[in-house]
Design an enzyme around this catalytic site. Structure first.
Site, mmCIF file in Angstrom:
data_model
loop_
_atom_site.group_PDB
_atom_site.id
_atom_site.type_symbol
_atom_site.label_atom_id
_atom_site.label_comp_id
_atom_site.label_asym_id
_atom_site.label_seq_id
_atom_site.Cartn_x
_atom_site.Cartn_y
_atom_site.Cartn_z
ATOM 1 N N ALA A 138 -7.338 11.474 14.266
ATOM 2 C CA ALA A 138 -6.029 12.950 14.271
ATOM 3 C C ALA A 138 -6.122 12.686 15.336
ATOM 4 O O ALA A 138 -5.314 13.687 15.934
ATOM 5 C CB ALA A 138 -6.088 13.110 12.473
ATOM 6 N N SER A 167 -6.489 5.061 13.874
ATOM 7 C CA SER A 167 -6.504 5.927 14.195
ATOM 8 C C SER A 167 -7.034 7.149 13.717
ATOM 9 O O SER A 167 -7.133 7.142 12.554
ATOM 10 C CB SER A 167 -4.930 6.252 14.332
ATOM 11 O OG SER A 167 -4.344 6.249 12.555
ATOM 12 N N LYS A 215 -4.482 5.769 2.883
ATOM 13 C CA LYS A 215 -5.647 4.581 2.746
ATOM 14 C C LYS A 215 -6.058 4.591 1.958
ATOM 15 O O LYS A 215 -7.732 5.281 2.055
ATOM 16 C CB LYS A 215 -5.965 4.264 4.668
ATOM 17 C CG LYS A 215 -5.814 4.115 5.701
ATOM 18 C CD LYS A 215 -5.744 4.427 6.785
ATOM 19 C CE LYS A 215 -5.168 4.371 8.018
ATOM 20 N NZ LYS A 215 -5.772 4.346 9.137
ATOM 21 N N GLU A 268 -11.517 9.041 2.013
ATOM 22 C CA GLU A 268 -11.095 7.829 0.688
ATOM 23 C C GLU A 268 -12.182 7.102 0.233
ATOM 24 O O GLU A 268 -11.525 6.516 -0.837
ATOM 25 C CB GLU A 268 -9.803 7.591 1.492
ATOM 26 C CG GLU A 268 -8.686 8.670 1.970
ATOM 27 C CD GLU A 268 -7.596 8.453 0.657
ATOM 28 O OE1 GLU A 268 -8.528 8.393 -0.494
ATOM 29 O OE2 GLU A 268 -6.705 9.287 1.120
ATOM 30 N N LYS A 316 -11.265 -0.851 4.393
ATOM 31 C CA LYS A 316 -11.550 -0.689 5.713
ATOM 32 C C LYS A 316 -12.820 0.573 5.134
ATOM 33 O O LYS A 316 -13.813 0.561 5.721
ATOM 34 C CB LYS A 316 -11.392 -0.371 6.490
ATOM 35 C CG LYS A 316 -9.954 0.319 6.617
ATOM 36 C CD LYS A 316 -10.199 1.420 7.221
ATOM 37 C CE LYS A 316 -9.526 2.416 6.932
ATOM 38 N NZ LYS A 316 -10.012 3.866 7.730
#
Length: 328
Positions: free
Chosen positions: A138, A136, A106, A278, A189
């Site tokens: 992990a 989600s 992402k 990220e 996001k």
């Protein structure tokens, strides 16, 4: 074509996906570059330190040789966005030309402005590329807790068939043909989650955080619209759903980074665990791409400036709060 799946990247997210796909009845080859670690996983049949206490499903085969991937019709790239091109380049000649390749990353490549499917296409050449995204964590997926994500691929029938094959107990995969919309939702996001964490870290209250998420989502939709994304994609799992999750839980590395920055920690000390956020890599390129398209993204731009050291966190908040009032 979906009985066998290869996952590139044996980190927490790649391993969690391997568990979910194996529970759905797929035979999964999980590739990691550390041969000793992959052998240890194979011997112990556990996920090791990345997902403590979680046993490997019987259908998962850990490997460290790229040659093991040659016969797989479906490849999932579970590596960070900034490492995606390099990893995909290594797959040239190692995977079948008919293989479908999905990215589970992402972000946006900061040097080129490539979205993840563009990065893979540039590195690998002709293939069918798609993306997996959605709200989600992990740890939740690994434990089998209810989770829903989206698979985007250009061919609707193929996307539906793969989504059905990868869905299993507690893990639902929806399908879409709006690749760009799903990519943008996943990338933007993360940056907005940093902003939400900053608001919480500064103790500005839940009302302020809710306002930030709502106005940030408006920025995300404007940027996506400028790339031809469908509005319903951004209202779904890979847009609003993922933003709500990532901008409200310290489990999110991006939100946790923002929390630390909002609490006054310098950037160098804001992520002591070293875990990848990220959004920290995506913020600057996203702000730049928005500016070039003349898309207003003041929250994203403020995050990018904070991360670059161009403005302090309190000053960034003051600037945002003093912007001219406008119709919503």
């Amino acid at each position: 074509m979906t009985d066998r799946v290869a996952i590139i990247g044996a980190g927490a997210w790649g391993t969690a996906l391997a568990l979910a796909f194996a529970r759905a009845g797929r035979a999964v080859t999980l590739w990691g570059r550390d041969a000793a670690r992959m052998q240890a996983m194979a011997n112990s049949r556990t996920c090791g330190e990345i997902l403590p206490g979680i046993a490997l499903e019987p259908g998962i085969r850990p490997v460290s040789a790229l040659a093991e991937l040659a016969a797989h019709p479906l490849i999932v790239m579970a590596v960070p966005t900034q490492a995606l091109w390099t990893m995909a380049r290594q797959l040239r000649g190692e995977v079948a030309p008919t293989a479908i390749i999905l990215s589970a990353a992402k972000g946006i490549e900061r040097e080129t402005g490539y979205f993840v499917t563009e990065s893979m296409a540039d590195a690998l050449g002709p293939h069918r590329f798609g993306v997996l995204s959605g709200p989600s964590f992990a740890a939740d997926v690994a434990r089998g807790l209810p989770t829903a994500i989206v698979l985007a691929l250009a061919e609707a029938e193929t996307a539906e068939r793969i989504a059905q094959a990868l869905s299993g107990p507690g893990f639902r995969v929806y399908h879409s043909t709006d690749i760009r919309g799903v990519e943008i939702g996943g990338a933007a996001k993360n940056v907005l989650a940093i902003a939400a964490g900053i608001v919480a870290g500064m103790g500005l209250g839940e009302s302020a955080r809710a306002a930030m998420i709502a106005r940030g989502f408006a920025e995300l939709r404007r940027f996506a619209a400028s790339h031809g994304a469908r509005p319903e994609t951004l209202m779904g799992l890979s847009g609003l759903g993922d933003l709500v999750l990532t901008a409200s839980s310290p489990q999110s590395r991006n939100y946790a980074l923002g929390l630390a920055l909002g609490a006054g920690k310098p950037l160098a000390a804001a992520n002591p665990s070293g875990k990848l956020a990220e959004g920290a890599f995506t913020a600057a390129i996203l702000a730049d791409m928005a500016a070039r398209r003349q898309v207003e993204m003041p929250i994203v731009t403020a995050v990018a400036r904070v991360l670059a050291g161009a403005i302090s966190v309190p000053d960034a908040v003051r600037e945002l709060m003093s912007r001219p009032l406008r119709a919503e």
